[in-house]
Design an enzyme around this catalytic site. Structure first.
Site, short mmCIF file in Angstrom:
data_model
loop_
_atom_site.label_atom_id
_atom_site.label_comp_id
_atom_site.label_asym_id
_atom_site.label_seq_id
_atom_site.Cartn_x
_atom_site.Cartn_y
_atom_site.Cartn_z
N HIS A 26 0.84 -1.21 0.00
CA HIS A 26 0.00 0.00 0.00
C HIS A 26 0.87 1.26 0.00
O HIS A 26 0.69 2.16 -0.84
CB HIS A 26 -0.91 -0.01 1.23
CG HIS A 26 -1.84 1.16 1.28
ND1 HIS A 26 -3.11 1.14 0.75
CD2 HIS A 26 -1.69 2.41 1.81
CE1 HIS A 26 -3.69 2.30 0.94
NE2 HIS A 26 -2.85 3.10 1.59
N GLU A 27 1.81 1.32 0.93
CA GLU A 27 2.64 2.52 1.04
C GLU A 27 3.59 2.65 -0.15
O GLU A 27 3.90 3.77 -0.57
CB GLU A 27 3.43 2.50 2.35
CG GLU A 27 2.56 2.54 3.60
CD GLU A 27 1.62 3.73 3.63
OE1 GLU A 27 1.97 4.79 3.06
OE2 GLU A 27 0.53 3.61 4.20
N HIS A 34 1.85 4.61 -2.89
CA HIS A 34 1.94 6.07 -2.69
C HIS A 34 3.34 6.56 -3.02
O HIS A 34 3.51 7.58 -3.71
CB HIS A 34 1.62 6.41 -1.22
CG HIS A 34 0.20 6.18 -0.83
ND1 HIS A 34 -0.87 6.59 -1.59
CD2 HIS A 34 -0.34 5.57 0.28
CE1 HIS A 34 -2.00 6.25 -0.98
NE2 HIS A 34 -1.70 5.64 0.15
#
Length: 333
Positions: free
Chosen positions: A18-19, A22
């Site tokens: 997920h990170e 980003h």
């Protein structure tokens, strides 16, 4: 010990992916990234490379990418706040998108290993509802409750809505036969009719199966939101980190592929939840940017920051409450 290891690995991978979404898109659009962190709480390790610090923190239940100008005013041309609305939206969408992509990859791997379920019956369990009704090995299910089906997922979707008896049509030796069955509840609380179906190993079918599963689970998430709004859920329907760890422990009993499927489900949950328009979540930040596009100018960063802080406090309180319910439900103490 197995449960703890499996939980740590799953949480770590889910958060990392997920990170990283980003982080990768932020770098791609030219945003300055100060820190890429996996985990929450005290830092247990770090690596500085270029302008970015890569850190590992003690609690594998979260993570973050700290970008220049994300929550404060900045005159740096490479700050998050000074990038175009589209660039910022892409950065915020990237986390959930990566979770969905990982879920698709997991479903594909599982499907390639065990095959994609078909609608042709492989085995009819003796004394089960299907056996009692007269369904036989080799029958091909073509209709459920009057709805034509082309794959196993369609069967499961319709079957899940059945409350009492279920009408099934099968194709046997070129002839259509109709049956009415009374489903049973198995030891796990699942509704069953006592059949297993043949599987087909195919790359194309596995890709289709992956996307069908993803869409099906996202649909379940929307249904859950509707139930939450109408008050049709209870405390037992929601699980926090403790509940998820317990579920991971139960799943490990059924093998590695079951754990993989659960990891895919957790990925989809995280991605979906992060896109909800709740302050402090990615969905809320995207909503603020869309408002900016309509207004033609951004909202006051300080006011937006206050709203996100309030949302963060609310989410922490909600997590603590859910964790408390998990402890009581599981009788941990």
């Amino acid at each position: 010990m197995t449960t703890a290891i499996a939980a740590i690995i799953i949480f770590f991978i889910v958060v990392l992916v997920h990170e990283f979404g980003h982080f990768a898109v932020a770098k791609l659009v030219g945003i300055k990234v100060h820190e890429f962190s996996i985990g929450m709480g005290p830092r247990i390790g770090k690596l500085n490379k270029g302008e970015t610090e890569y850190s590992l923190r003690v609690l594998p239940i979260g993570g973050y990418v700290r970008m220049e100008g994300e929550d404060e005013k900045s005159d740096d041309e490479r700050s998050f706040s000074n990038k175009s609305p589209i660039s910022r939206i892409l950065v915020l969408l990237a986390g959930a998108t990566m979770n969905f992509i990982l879920a698709l990859i997991i479903f594909f791997i599982v499907s390639i290993v065990i095959g994609t379920p078909t609608t042709e019956i492989d085995t009819v369990m003796q004394n089960g509802p299907a056996y009692e009704a007269g369904i036989k090995n080799g029958d091909k299910i073509i209709s459920v409750e009057g709805n034509k089906i082309s794959d196993w997922q369609e069967f499961k979707n319709i079957f899940a809505t059945v409350e009492n008896t279920v009408d099934i049509k099968v194709l046997r030796d070129g002839e259509v036969k109709s049956f009415t069955l009374d489903p049973q509840i198995d030891e796990s609380g699942n509704k069953v009719i006592g059949i297993s179906v043949k599987t087909n190993v195919s790359v194309i079918e596995s890709i289709k199966y992956s996307f069908t599963n993803l869409i099906f689970i996202i649909t379940l998430m929307f249904d859950f939101i509707k139930m939450a709004i109408t008050g049709n859920i209870n405390k037992g329907d929601v699980a926090g980190p403790i509940g998820v760890i317990q579920l991971i422990g139960e799943t490990t009993k059924y093998g590695f592929l079951s754990v993989l499927n659960l990891a895919a489900f957790i990925n989809i949950n995280l991605g979906f939840f992060n896109l909800l328009p709740i302050p402090a979540l990615d969905g809320s930040r995207i909503l603020f940017i869309l408002v900016e596009l309509v207004r033609g100018k951004p909202l006051d960063p300080e006011k937006e920051g206050i709203i996100h802080f309030i949302g963060f406090v609310f989410l922490i309180a909600l997590m603590l409450l859910i964790s408390y319910n998990d402890i009581n439900r599981l009788n941990i103490f």
